[in-house]
Scaffold this motif. Sequence first.
Motif, PDB file in Angstrom:
ATOM      1  N   THR A  94       8.925  10.546 -24.876  1.00 39.61           N
ATOM      2  CA  THR A  94       9.420   9.179 -24.685  1.00 39.61           C
ATOM      3  C   THR A  94       8.290   8.210 -25.032  1.00 39.61           C
ATOM      4  N   HIS A  95       7.076   8.562 -24.629  1.00 40.62           N
ATOM      5  CA  HIS A  95       5.879   7.790 -24.965  1.00 40.62           C
ATOM      6  C   HIS A  95       4.652   8.628 -24.630  1.00 40.62           C
ATOM      7  N   LEU A  96       3.473   8.092 -24.899  1.00 39.72           N
ATOM      8  CA  LEU A  96       2.254   8.899 -24.761  1.00 39.72           C
ATOM      9  C   LEU A  96       1.351   8.452 -23.614  1.00 39.72           C
ATOM     10  N   TRP A  98      -0.400   8.815 -20.053  1.00 35.57           N
ATOM     11  CA  TRP A  98      -1.024  10.038 -19.525  1.00 35.57           C
ATOM     12  C   TRP A  98      -0.067  10.905 -18.708  1.00 35.57           C
ATOM     13  N   ASP A  99       0.926  10.260 -18.063  1.00 38.15           N
ATOM     14  CA  ASP A  99       1.807  11.008 -17.156  1.00 38.15           C
ATOM     15  C   ASP A  99       3.026  11.588 -17.888  1.00 38.15           C
ATOM     16  N   HIS A 100       3.038  11.486 -19.230  1.00 36.60           N
ATOM     17  CA  HIS A 100       4.185  11.997 -19.986  1.00 36.60           C
ATOM     18  C   HIS A 100       3.802  13.017 -21.059  1.00 36.60           C
ATOM     19  N   CYS A 101       2.502  13.185 -21.301  1.00 34.35           N
ATOM     20  CA  CYS A 101       2.139  14.074 -22.421  1.00 34.35           C
ATOM     21  C   CYS A 101       0.976  15.019 -22.108  1.00 34.35           C
ATOM     22  N   GLY A 190      13.050   7.989 -19.832  1.00 29.08           N
ATOM     23  CA  GLY A 190      11.602   7.807 -19.690  1.00 29.08           C
ATOM     24  C   GLY A 190      11.345   6.594 -18.811  1.00 29.08           C
ATOM     25  N   ASP A 191      10.320   5.814 -19.150  1.00 24.07           N
ATOM     26  CA  ASP A 191       9.982   4.668 -18.312  1.00 24.07           C
ATOM     27  C   ASP A 191      10.694   3.388 -18.753  1.00 24.07           C
ATOM     28  N   ALA A 192      11.646   3.504 -19.692  1.00 21.68           N
ATOM     29  CA  ALA A 192      12.483   2.343 -20.032  1.00 21.68           C
ATOM     30  C   ALA A 192      13.413   2.009 -18.865  1.00 21.68           C
ATOM     31  N   GLY A 238      12.463   7.980 -15.481  1.00 22.35           N
ATOM     32  CA  GLY A 238      11.158   8.628 -15.602  1.00 22.35           C
ATOM     33  C   GLY A 238      10.508   8.939 -14.262  1.00 22.35           C
ATOM     34  N   HIS A 239      10.810   8.110 -13.238  1.00 24.11           N
ATOM     35  CA  HIS A 239      10.089   8.244 -11.966  1.00 24.11           C
ATOM     36  C   HIS A 239      10.977   8.020 -10.742  1.00 24.11           C
ATOM     37  N   GLY A 240      12.282   8.164 -10.892  1.00 24.07           N
ATOM     38  CA  GLY A 240      13.180   7.885  -9.765  1.00 24.07           C
ATOM     39  C   GLY A 240      13.397   9.095  -8.878  1.00 24.07           C
TER      40      GLY A 240
HETATM   41 ZN   LIG Z   1       5.488   7.135 -16.514  1.00 24.98          ZN
END
Ligand SMILES: [Zn+2]
Length: 250
Positions: A94-96, A98-101, A190-192, A238-240
């Motif tokens: 989803t993106h790069l 630190w907490d996703h890759c 993701g975090d969108a 992403g974080h729910g």
């Molecule tokens: Zn995140």
Amino acid sequence: MNTIIYPLNTGYIRLDKGAYITPGDGYGMEVEVPTWAFFVTDGKEKLLVDTGMSETKSADWHHKGSHQPEGFRIDEQLGKLGVKPEEIDAVFFTHLHWDHCSNMKLFSNAQFYVHEKELAFARDPHLLYHKSYESKKLGVVPPFDGVEFQIVDGEFKYNNFITLFPTPGHCPGHQSVEVKTDQGTYIIAGDAVFADENMKPDHHRNLPFTPMGRYVNVFEMFSSMETIFDRADHILTGHGMGVSFTNVYP
Ligand SMILES: [Zn+2]
């Protein structure tokens, strides 16, 4: 079509609720949120969306108090499903941040898909967002150092059940993953769409949903959320906390 999605909790991030999740409500309130990656399979292809967060020492450096409990690393969580890292065919980022890759190099046979703008920004992050990434500028070797990516620059249909589409705003090259299942369309956002609260109306601002507090472009973030709400029958954040409602979707 028999597509299944398994949420994988890779650890907990501590953050300020008002600053990150619900601007205007909850400033000064520290909360702990899970950090989701997702294993998606139709029984043949083995796919991942994101590879999750890093171990506790590094997590604590990014966000004080964040931690990865024993057994929560991405390969350990996959192991609980009987899946080895080398079996994964593709990872969609989803993106790069630190907490996703983190730990992506464990997936030695996978192709890595990322949006062009995200890769460019992550390789040379703006000072304001240094700590959201890992950067040699801060003396940290990022997980994507030396990795070869498949570059995506718009909507991209990977197969008959996975489509990537751009959802910028949280960061420059954020994308979300549409997964077709027997029970409708799931969007791994993701975090969108950061947490459960972001799916609820924002009564302070009289909005149908609650845009989060952390972004690089607030207008892009807003229209990305509109796109996701339009396309989705179900949204996985992403974080729910709500993602942990069940161990498997649909
Ligand atoms: Zn995140």
